[in-house]
Write a protein that holds these residues in place. Structure first.
Motif, PDB file in Angstrom:
ATOM      1  N   SER A 102       0.823  -1.196   0.000  1.00  0.00           N
ATOM      2  CA  SER A 102       0.000   0.000   0.000  1.00  0.00           C
ATOM      3  C   SER A 102       0.865   1.257   0.000  1.00  0.00           C
ATOM      4  N   GLU A 103       0.423   2.262  -0.740  1.00  0.00           N
ATOM      5  CA  GLU A 103       1.108   3.549  -0.742  1.00  0.00           C
ATOM      6  C   GLU A 103       0.703   4.400   0.456  1.00  0.00           C
ATOM      7  N   CYS A 104      -0.263   3.934   1.249  1.00  0.00           N
ATOM      8  CA  CYS A 104      -0.692   4.686   2.424  1.00  0.00           C
ATOM      9  C   CYS A 104       0.336   4.576   3.547  1.00  0.00           C
ATOM     10  N   ASP A 105       0.282   5.497   4.469  1.00  0.00           N
ATOM     11  CA  ASP A 105       1.215   5.520   5.595  1.00  0.00           C
ATOM     12  C   ASP A 105       1.058   4.286   6.468  1.00  0.00           C
ATOM     13  N   SER A 106       2.139   3.896   7.119  1.00  0.00           N
ATOM     14  CA  SER A 106       2.223   2.795   8.084  1.00  0.00           C
ATOM     15  C   SER A 106       1.837   1.453   7.489  1.00  0.00           C
ATOM     16  N   SER A 107       2.076   1.274   6.215  1.00  0.00           N
ATOM     17  CA  SER A 107       1.844  -0.030   5.602  1.00  0.00           C
ATOM     18  C   SER A 107       3.053  -0.915   5.869  1.00  0.00           C
ATOM     19  N   ILE A 108       2.833  -2.132   6.373  1.00  0.00           N
ATOM     20  CA  ILE A 108       3.961  -3.005   6.712  1.00  0.00           C
ATOM     21  C   ILE A 108       3.905  -4.346   5.988  1.00  0.00           C
ATOM     22  N   ILE A 109       2.843  -4.556   5.175  1.00  0.00           N
ATOM     23  CA  ILE A 109       2.662  -5.834   4.497  1.00  0.00           C
ATOM     24  C   ILE A 109       2.930  -5.692   3.000  1.00  0.00           C
ATOM     25  N   THR A 110       3.744  -6.600   2.452  1.00  0.00           N
ATOM     26  CA  THR A 110       3.904  -6.738   1.003  1.00  0.00           C
ATOM     27  C   THR A 110       3.353  -8.097   0.607  1.00  0.00           C
ATOM     28  N   LEU A 111       2.481  -8.110  -0.388  1.00  0.00           N
ATOM     29  CA  LEU A 111       1.839  -9.335  -0.861  1.00  0.00           C
ATOM     30  C   LEU A 111       2.511  -9.787  -2.155  1.00  0.00           C
ATOM     31  N   TYR A 112       2.786 -11.090  -2.266  1.00  0.00           N
ATOM     32  CA  TYR A 112       3.467 -11.649  -3.431  1.00  0.00           C
ATOM     33  C   TYR A 112       2.633 -12.766  -4.043  1.00  0.00           C
ATOM     34  N   ALA A 113       2.838 -13.025  -5.332  1.00  0.00           N
ATOM     35  CA  ALA A 113       2.314 -14.212  -6.009  1.00  0.00           C
ATOM     36  C   ALA A 113       3.440 -14.822  -6.829  1.00  0.00           C
ATOM     37  N   ASP A 114       3.620 -16.160  -6.748  1.00  0.00           N
ATOM     38  CA  ASP A 114       4.717 -16.783  -7.477  1.00  0.00           C
ATOM     39  C   ASP A 114       4.382 -16.971  -8.955  1.00  0.00           C
ATOM     40  N   SER A 115       3.094 -16.832  -9.311  1.00  0.00           N
ATOM     41  CA  SER A 115       2.670 -16.890 -10.708  1.00  0.00           C
ATOM     42  C   SER A 115       1.339 -16.165 -10.818  1.00  0.00           C
ATOM     43  N   LEU A 116       0.917 -15.880 -12.035  1.00  0.00           N
ATOM     44  CA  LEU A 116      -0.328 -15.158 -12.266  1.00  0.00           C
ATOM     45  C   LEU A 116      -1.172 -15.898 -13.300  1.00  0.00           C
ATOM     46  N   ILE A 117      -2.468 -15.901 -13.098  1.00  0.00           N
ATOM     47  CA  ILE A 117      -3.411 -16.489 -14.043  1.00  0.00           C
ATOM     48  C   ILE A 117      -4.385 -15.403 -14.465  1.00  0.00           C
ATOM     49  N   GLU A 118      -4.615 -15.276 -15.759  1.00  0.00           N
ATOM     50  CA  GLU A 118      -5.468 -14.236 -16.305  1.00  0.00           C
ATOM     51  C   GLU A 118      -6.814 -14.169 -15.571  1.00  0.00           C
ATOM     52  N   GLY A 119      -7.140 -12.967 -15.109  1.00  0.00           N
ATOM     53  CA  GLY A 119      -8.434 -12.725 -14.513  1.00  0.00           C
ATOM     54  C   GLY A 119      -8.594 -13.163 -13.078  1.00  0.00           C
ATOM     55  N   ARG A 120      -7.511 -13.606 -12.429  1.00  0.00           N
ATOM     56  CA  ARG A 120      -7.613 -14.044 -11.043  1.00  0.00           C
ATOM     57  C   ARG A 120      -6.817 -13.104 -10.141  1.00  0.00           C
ATOM     58  N   PHE A 121      -7.391 -12.809  -8.998  1.00  0.00           N
ATOM     59  CA  PHE A 121      -6.818 -11.817  -8.101  1.00  0.00           C
ATOM     60  C   PHE A 121      -6.771 -12.337  -6.671  1.00  0.00           C
ATOM     61  N   CYS A 122      -5.864 -11.774  -5.917  1.00  0.00           N
ATOM     62  CA  CYS A 122      -5.842 -11.949  -4.471  1.00  0.00           C
ATOM     63  C   CYS A 122      -5.664 -10.556  -3.873  1.00  0.00           C
ATOM     64  N   LEU A 123      -6.622 -10.149  -3.039  1.00  0.00           N
ATOM     65  CA  LEU A 123      -6.575  -8.839  -2.410  1.00  0.00           C
ATOM     66  C   LEU A 123      -6.499  -8.985  -0.908  1.00  0.00           C
ATOM     67  N   LEU A 124      -5.927  -7.983  -0.273  1.00  0.00           N
ATOM     68  CA  LEU A 124      -5.706  -8.000   1.172  1.00  0.00           C
ATOM     69  C   LEU A 124      -5.954  -6.605   1.718  1.00  0.00           C
ATOM     70  N   GLY A 125      -6.656  -6.538   2.853  1.00  0.00           N
ATOM     71  CA  GLY A 125      -6.872  -5.269   3.530  1.00  0.00           C
ATOM     72  C   GLY A 125      -6.780  -5.455   5.034  1.00  0.00           C
ATOM     73  N   ASP A 126      -6.611  -4.359   5.765  1.00  0.00           N
ATOM     74  CA  ASP A 126      -6.515  -4.487   7.225  1.00  0.00           C
ATOM     75  C   ASP A 126      -7.678  -3.789   7.911  1.00  0.00           C
ATOM     76  N   ASN A 127      -7.800  -4.019   9.215  1.00  0.00           N
ATOM     77  CA  ASN A 127      -8.937  -3.507   9.992  1.00  0.00           C
ATOM     78  C   ASN A 127      -8.718  -2.091  10.519  1.00  0.00           C
ATOM     79  N   GLY A 128      -7.637  -1.468  10.116  1.00  0.00           N
ATOM     80  CA  GLY A 128      -7.375  -0.102  10.569  1.00  0.00           C
ATOM     81  C   GLY A 128      -6.802  -0.008  11.959  1.00  0.00           C
ATOM     82  N   GLY A 129      -6.462  -1.159  12.572  1.00  0.00           N
ATOM     83  CA  GLY A 129      -5.926  -1.155  13.924  1.00  0.00           C
ATOM     84  C   GLY A 129      -4.549  -0.521  14.027  1.00  0.00           C
ATOM     85  N   ALA A 130      -4.226  -0.082  15.222  1.00  0.00           N
ATOM     86  CA  ALA A 130      -2.932   0.562  15.454  1.00  0.00           C
ATOM     87  C   ALA A 130      -1.810  -0.464  15.435  1.00  0.00           C
ATOM     88  N   LEU A 131      -0.600   0.001  15.146  1.00  0.00           N
ATOM     89  CA  LEU A 131       0.581  -0.854  15.223  1.00  0.00           C
ATOM     90  C   LEU A 131       1.075  -0.850  16.667  1.00  0.00           C
TER      91      LEU A 131
END
Length: 309
Positions: A225-254
């Motif tokens: 995320s380009e937003c402040d206090s982002s600490i997670i980087t998500l990776y995929a070892d391969s990609l398939i057309e039209g398939r996604f994996c998304l991740l979000g957080d609950n807004g909790g404090a660090l």
């Protein structure tokens, strides 16, 4: 002295028309050789009078512009883009106002001066020469004002397309650049929902995603995320057309809280992973995350990642 980058339309990605209910811009610039990064994609830092100028942009009475930019920590008003119809009539966007009618832009405290995907639909001002067919587009500094922004992509459409079609473009840009959209669903280029706001509402913060979609030539194998206090980087070892994996957080404090029953500390911030499209994706694509522990309090040597259904 002002520095300007003049780029021919023939070097840009120039697409016409709407096919199969896919919204296509009549002018489309994506930075491919920038001096900064925007979620692992190229972007251009424009400051000290720098600008990028595109001549011979098609003129329409009504048009829509979507731009991805990041105001670099400045509170003062700065130009983002400007359309010049002639020597005296200009329309466009600054970090505080919409040019031409000077409507004020209201930003919340969490997206100023953060990364932004701005969609602006305008009607050209009255009094223009009826024979006019083209105008000039300037990204960054103008003759009146200098800027300090990071800009990655701009799309220019004829008319004012339906919101459903715009959502597809906005979702593509949000996944590509790690920018969290407002309380809406994310969709792919064909309108399929890949992140449903209603189901993921508590975790609609710092959303990132990996995936590929040929509709808008999206290829995103890792994301932060380009937003402040982002600490997670998500990776995929391969990609398939039209398939996604998304991740979000609950807004909790660090920061840590203590479970009174188990007597263990846990992080207030929690994440939800959402796999979209396909029933066997977990068998064919391996996803991983990297955690930047430097932003966490205390000693991080004994951290344990807990994963649940």
């Amino acid at each position: 002295m002002n520095k300007k980058y003049s780029i021919s339309l023939f070097t840009m990605l120039f697409l016409l028309g709407i096919a199969q209910a896919q919204l296509r811009p009549v002018f489309w610039w994506q930075c491919d050789s920038g001096n900064v990064s925007y979620n692992f994609n190229s972007a251009r830092l424009l400051s000290n009078g720098q600008s990028i100028v595109f001549d011979s942009i098609p003129y329409y009475d009504e048009y829509t512009v979507i731009v991805v930019y990041h105001s670099m920590g400045e509170e003062s008003e700065m130009p983002v883009w400007q359309l010049s119809f002639n020597d005296s009539v200009r329309c466009g966007l600054t970090t505080r106002n919409i040019l031409h009618n000077q409507t004020s832009i209201q930003y919340s405290s969490d997206n100023r001066p953060g990364p932004i995907i701005n969609t602006l639909q305008q009607t050209a001002p009255d009094g223009l020469d009826s024979t006019q067919s083209h105008c000039r587009l300037t990204l960054g500094s103008t003759t009146e004002q200098s800027t300090h922004i990071k800009v990655a992509e701009i799309m220019y459409f004829e008319g004012k397309p339906a919101m459903g079609l715009l959502r597809r473009v906005q979702s593509y840009l949000a996944i590509k650049y790690g920018v969290t959209l407002g309380p809406i669903n994310y969709t792919d280029g064909y309108g399929n929902i890949v992140w449903r706001y209603k189901d993921n509402m508590p975790f609609h913060n710092r959303i990132i995603g990996v995936g590929t979609d040929s509709t808008y030539n999206l290829v995103q194998p890792k994301s932060i995320s380009e937003c402040d206090s982002s600490i997670i980087t998500l990776y995929a070892d391969s990609l398939i057309e039209g398939r996604f994996c998304l991740l979000g957080d609950n807004g909790g404090a660090l920061a840590y809280a203590t479970d009174s029953l188990l007597g263990i500390e846990y992080l207030y911030r929690m994440w939800k992973v959402n796999q979209a499209l396909g029933t066997n994706v977990w068998d064919t694509i391996r996803y991983g995350i990297a955690i930047d522990t430097t932003l966490l309090p205390g000693n991080s040597d004994s951290l344990v990642l807990m994963v649940g259904d």
